[in-house]
Scaffold this motif. Structure first.
Motif, PDB file in Angstrom:
ATOM      1  N   SER A  35      -7.101   1.200   0.659  1.00 39.94           N
ATOM      2  CA  SER A  35      -7.271   2.385  -0.187  1.00 39.94           C
ATOM      3  C   SER A  35      -8.520   3.187   0.162  1.00 39.94           C
ATOM      4  CB  SER A  35      -7.287   1.986  -1.665  1.00 39.94           C
ATOM      5  OG  SER A  35      -8.312   1.048  -1.913  1.00 39.94           O
ATOM      6  N   LEU A  36      -9.568   2.553   0.677  1.00 43.53           N
ATOM      7  CA  LEU A  36     -10.760   3.308   1.057  1.00 43.53           C
ATOM      8  C   LEU A  36     -10.471   4.256   2.207  1.00 43.53           C
ATOM      9  CD1 LEU A  36     -13.548   0.566   0.795  1.00 43.53           C
ATOM     10  CD2 LEU A  36     -13.061   2.435  -0.805  1.00 43.53           C
ATOM     11  N   ALA A  37      -9.808   3.748   3.260  1.00 44.48           N
ATOM     12  CA  ALA A  37      -9.489   4.584   4.414  1.00 44.48           C
ATOM     13  C   ALA A  37      -8.499   5.678   4.053  1.00 44.48           C
ATOM     14  CB  ALA A  37      -8.929   3.720   5.543  1.00 44.48           C
ATOM     15  N   VAL A  38      -7.437   5.310   3.356  1.00 46.18           N
ATOM     16  CA  VAL A  38      -6.401   6.280   3.013  1.00 46.18           C
ATOM     17  C   VAL A  38      -6.962   7.327   2.054  1.00 46.18           C
ATOM     18  CG1 VAL A  38      -4.119   6.603   2.001  1.00 46.18           C
ATOM     19  CG2 VAL A  38      -4.563   4.634   3.490  1.00 46.18           C
ATOM     20  N   GLY A  39      -7.769   6.901   1.116  1.00 47.29           N
ATOM     21  CA  GLY A  39      -8.408   7.857   0.216  1.00 47.29           C
ATOM     22  C   GLY A  39      -9.272   8.848   0.974  1.00 47.29           C
ATOM     23  N   LEU A  40     -10.055   8.353   1.938  1.00 47.71           N
ATOM     24  CA  LEU A  40     -10.898   9.228   2.746  1.00 47.71           C
ATOM     25  C   LEU A  40     -10.050  10.229   3.532  1.00 47.71           C
ATOM     26  CD1 LEU A  40     -13.688  10.007   3.861  1.00 47.71           C
ATOM     27  CD2 LEU A  40     -13.397   8.187   5.571  1.00 47.71           C
ATOM     28  N   ILE A  41      -8.969   9.751   4.117  1.00 43.10           N
ATOM     29  CA  ILE A  41      -8.080  10.637   4.880  1.00 43.10           C
ATOM     30  C   ILE A  41      -7.520  11.736   3.986  1.00 43.10           C
ATOM     31  CG2 ILE A  41      -5.827  10.770   6.036  1.00 43.10           C
ATOM     32  CD1 ILE A  41      -6.474   7.866   7.072  1.00 43.10           C
ATOM     33  N   LEU A  42      -6.941  11.348   2.868  1.00 40.70           N
ATOM     34  CA  LEU A  42      -6.287  12.341   2.001  1.00 40.70           C
ATOM     35  C   LEU A  42      -7.289  13.305   1.380  1.00 40.70           C
ATOM     36  CD1 LEU A  42      -3.628  10.001   0.381  1.00 40.70           C
ATOM     37  CD2 LEU A  42      -3.264  11.731   2.169  1.00 40.70           C
ATOM     38  N   LYS A  43      -8.447  12.812   0.990  1.00 39.75           N
ATOM     39  CA  LYS A  43      -9.477  13.696   0.423  1.00 39.75           C
ATOM     40  C   LYS A  43      -9.990  14.685   1.458  1.00 39.75           C
ATOM     41  CE  LYS A  43     -11.069  10.410  -3.045  1.00 39.75           C
ATOM     42  NZ  LYS A  43     -12.136   9.474  -3.446  1.00 39.75           N
ATOM     43  N   THR A  44     -10.048  14.265   2.709  1.00 42.90           N
ATOM     44  CA  THR A  44     -10.524  15.157   3.767  1.00 42.90           C
ATOM     45  C   THR A  44      -9.468  16.174   4.160  1.00 42.90           C
ATOM     46  OG1 THR A  44     -11.959  13.380   4.581  1.00 42.90           O
ATOM     47  CG2 THR A  44     -11.541  15.220   6.075  1.00 42.90           C
ATOM     48  N   ALA A  92     -15.432   8.771  12.993  1.00 49.06           N
ATOM     49  CA  ALA A  92     -16.227   7.540  13.143  1.00 49.06           C
ATOM     50  C   ALA A  92     -16.022   6.600  11.962  1.00 49.06           C
ATOM     51  CB  ALA A  92     -17.704   7.889  13.305  1.00 49.06           C
ATOM     52  N   GLN A  93     -15.929   7.139  10.767  1.00 51.21           N
ATOM     53  CA  GLN A  93     -15.733   6.319   9.573  1.00 51.21           C
ATOM     54  C   GLN A  93     -14.373   5.642   9.579  1.00 51.21           C
ATOM     55  OE1 GLN A  93     -16.734   9.839   7.172  1.00 51.21           O
ATOM     56  NE2 GLN A  93     -17.778   8.383   5.821  1.00 51.21           N
ATOM     57  N   LEU A  94     -13.358   6.317  10.100  1.00 52.66           N
ATOM     58  CA  LEU A  94     -12.000   5.790  10.056  1.00 52.66           C
ATOM     59  C   LEU A  94     -11.708   4.745  11.130  1.00 52.66           C
ATOM     60  CD1 LEU A  94      -9.923   8.974   9.254  1.00 52.66           C
ATOM     61  CD2 LEU A  94     -10.409   7.040   7.759  1.00 52.66           C
ATOM     62  N   GLU A  95     -12.439   4.759  12.208  1.00 47.29           N
ATOM     63  CA  GLU A  95     -12.159   3.852  13.321  1.00 47.29           C
ATOM     64  C   GLU A  95     -12.110   2.390  12.871  1.00 47.29           C
ATOM     65  OE1 GLU A  95     -10.777   3.098  16.899  1.00 47.29           O
ATOM     66  OE2 GLU A  95     -11.207   5.123  16.177  1.00 47.29           O
ATOM     67  N   ALA A  96     -12.952   2.012  11.941  1.00 48.16           N
ATOM     68  CA  ALA A  96     -13.010   0.621  11.464  1.00 48.16           C
ATOM     69  C   ALA A  96     -11.803   0.242  10.614  1.00 48.16           C
ATOM     70  CB  ALA A  96     -14.288   0.411  10.663  1.00 48.16           C
ATOM     71  N   HIS A  97     -11.016   1.220  10.162  1.00 45.78           N
ATOM     72  CA  HIS A  97      -9.906   0.951   9.251  1.00 45.78           C
ATOM     73  C   HIS A  97      -8.531   0.911   9.925  1.00 45.78           C
ATOM     74  CE1 HIS A  97     -12.368   1.152   5.651  1.00 45.78           C
ATOM     75  NE2 HIS A  97     -12.959   2.188   6.189  1.00 45.78           N
ATOM     76  N   LYS A  98      -8.498   1.088  11.234  1.00 49.80           N
ATOM     77  CA  LYS A  98      -7.202   1.064  11.916  1.00 49.80           C
ATOM     78  C   LYS A  98      -6.657  -0.355  11.900  1.00 49.80           C
ATOM     79  CE  LYS A  98      -7.440   5.048  14.910  1.00 49.80           C
ATOM     80  NZ  LYS A  98      -7.465   5.528  16.286  1.00 49.80           N
ATOM     81  N   GLY A  99      -5.348  -0.468  11.618  1.00 42.91           N
ATOM     82  CA  GLY A  99      -4.703  -1.770  11.523  1.00 42.91           C
ATOM     83  C   GLY A  99      -4.468  -2.425  12.858  1.00 42.91           C
ATOM     84  N   LEU A 116      -3.339   4.847  -5.410  1.00 48.43           N
ATOM     85  CA  LEU A 116      -3.238   4.063  -4.185  1.00 48.43           C
ATOM     86  C   LEU A 116      -3.320   2.567  -4.447  1.00 48.43           C
ATOM     87  CD1 LEU A 116      -5.615   6.102  -1.831  1.00 48.43           C
ATOM     88  CD2 LEU A 116      -3.109   6.222  -1.957  1.00 48.43           C
ATOM     89  N   ASP A 117      -2.396   1.828  -3.851  1.00 49.48           N
ATOM     90  CA  ASP A 117      -2.481   0.376  -3.844  1.00 49.48           C
ATOM     91  C   ASP A 117      -3.654  -0.027  -2.951  1.00 49.48           C
ATOM     92  OD1 ASP A 117      -1.001  -2.338  -4.347  1.00 49.48           O
ATOM     93  OD2 ASP A 117      -1.446  -2.294  -2.184  1.00 49.48           O
ATOM     94  N   GLN A 118      -4.300  -1.102  -3.257  1.00 46.49           N
ATOM     95  CA  GLN A 118      -5.463  -1.560  -2.496  1.00 46.49           C
ATOM     96  C   GLN A 118      -5.128  -1.760  -1.020  1.00 46.49           C
ATOM     97  OE1 GLN A 118      -7.267  -5.076  -4.110  1.00 46.49           O
ATOM     98  NE2 GLN A 118      -8.715  -5.267  -2.430  1.00 46.49           N
ATOM     99  N   ASN A 119      -3.906  -2.171  -0.718  1.00 48.28           N
ATOM    100  CA  ASN A 119      -3.492  -2.458   0.655  1.00 48.28           C
ATOM    101  C   ASN A 119      -2.578  -1.392   1.253  1.00 48.28           C
ATOM    102  OD1 ASN A 119      -4.856  -5.031   0.761  1.00 48.28           O
ATOM    103  ND2 ASN A 119      -3.285  -5.747  -0.661  1.00 48.28           N
ATOM    104  N   VAL A 120      -2.658  -0.169   0.754  1.00 44.88           N
ATOM    105  CA  VAL A 120      -1.826   0.920   1.235  1.00 44.88           C
ATOM    106  C   VAL A 120      -1.967   1.082   2.750  1.00 44.88           C
ATOM    107  CG1 VAL A 120      -3.600   2.669   0.726  1.00 44.88           C
ATOM    108  CG2 VAL A 120      -1.195   3.349   0.864  1.00 44.88           C
ATOM    109  N   VAL A 121      -0.862   1.467   3.384  1.00 46.33           N
ATOM    110  CA  VAL A 121      -0.838   1.707   4.830  1.00 46.33           C
ATOM    111  C   VAL A 121      -0.546   3.182   5.063  1.00 46.33           C
ATOM    112  CG1 VAL A 121       0.348   1.159   6.993  1.00 46.33           C
ATOM    113  CG2 VAL A 121      -0.054  -0.640   5.300  1.00 46.33           C
ATOM    114  N   PHE A 122      -1.334   3.807   5.946  1.00 50.85           N
ATOM    115  CA  PHE A 122      -1.185   5.232   6.258  1.00 50.85           C
ATOM    116  C   PHE A 122      -0.874   5.376   7.743  1.00 50.85           C
ATOM    117  CE2 PHE A 122      -2.716   9.365   7.619  1.00 50.85           C
ATOM    118  CZ  PHE A 122      -2.258  10.205   6.619  1.00 50.85           C
ATOM    119  N   ARG A 123       0.216   6.066   8.041  1.00 44.76           N
ATOM    120  CA  ARG A 123       0.603   6.325   9.425  1.00 44.76           C
ATOM    121  C   ARG A 123       0.428   7.815   9.708  1.00 44.76           C
ATOM    122  NH1 ARG A 123       3.558   2.502   7.247  1.00 44.76           N
ATOM    123  NH2 ARG A 123       3.783   0.530   8.357  1.00 44.76           N
ATOM    124  N   SER A 124      -0.389   8.078  10.705  1.00 41.51           N
ATOM    125  CA  SER A 124      -0.739   9.439  11.077  1.00 41.51           C
ATOM    126  C   SER A 124      -0.072   9.816  12.389  1.00 41.51           C
ATOM    127  CB  SER A 124      -2.260   9.529  11.247  1.00 41.51           C
ATOM    128  OG  SER A 124      -2.625  10.694  11.951  1.00 41.51           O
TER     129      SER A 124
END
Length: 146
Positions: A55-64, A139-146, A37-45
């Motif tokens: 990368s922290l948010a996207v990593g959490l999403i994919l790992k979950t 709750a963890q992901l809410e802070a990472h929305k663009g 993952l690039d540090q500034n990766v963007v994930f669209r759900s």
């Protein structure tokens, strides 16, 4: 227009990363993800109106997600003519509901994932996935929305 994936069509760094991606999912060794993952990766759900960034948010999403999906399998792969983007068709089961989807993944020249968009159907399976993701990491992901 995408064509059937052939490794020779992919840029070399993208081909190497895609190979690591498939290995990661086959072995469930998610430690590989940090290197992809690039540090500034963007994930669209399909469940969120705004993308998740970083990368922290996207990593959490994919790992979950990989812990929620049962019987996850990729079926077909497509690559764009420039060799920098792939579309991976998959199926899985969530809470007893079968789903089909695609991962649309964009890479940079170093083979890092810079863009990741997911589409899933049918709606009842998507809703089950959204409910489970919300319960586990909402709750963890809410802070990472663009």
């Amino acid at each position: 227009m995408a064509t059937s994936l052939m490794t020779a069509q992919l840029q070399p760094a993208v081909a190497a990363s895609l190979e690591k991606w498939h290995h990661m999912l086959q072995t469930r060794d998610m430690s590989i993800l940090a290197d992809l993952l690039d540090q500034n990766v963007v994930f669209r759900s399909p469940m969120a109106h705004r993308p998740y960034t970083g990368s922290l948010a996207v990593g959490l999403i994919l790992k979950t997600v990989i812990t929620i999906f049962q019987d996850f399998t990729y079926h077909r792969e497509f690559v764009t003519p420039d060799g920098m983007q792939v579309v991976l068709e998959f199926s899985a089961v969530v809470d007893g509901k079968a789903l089909k989807g695609i991962d649309m993944i964009g890479f940079d020249e170093q083979g890092k994932i810079v863009d990741f968009e997911v589409m899933i159907r049918p709606f009842n399976a998507l809703a089950a996935l959204g409910k489970e993701m919300g319960a586990r990491v909402g709750a963890q992901l809410e802070a990472h929305k663009g």
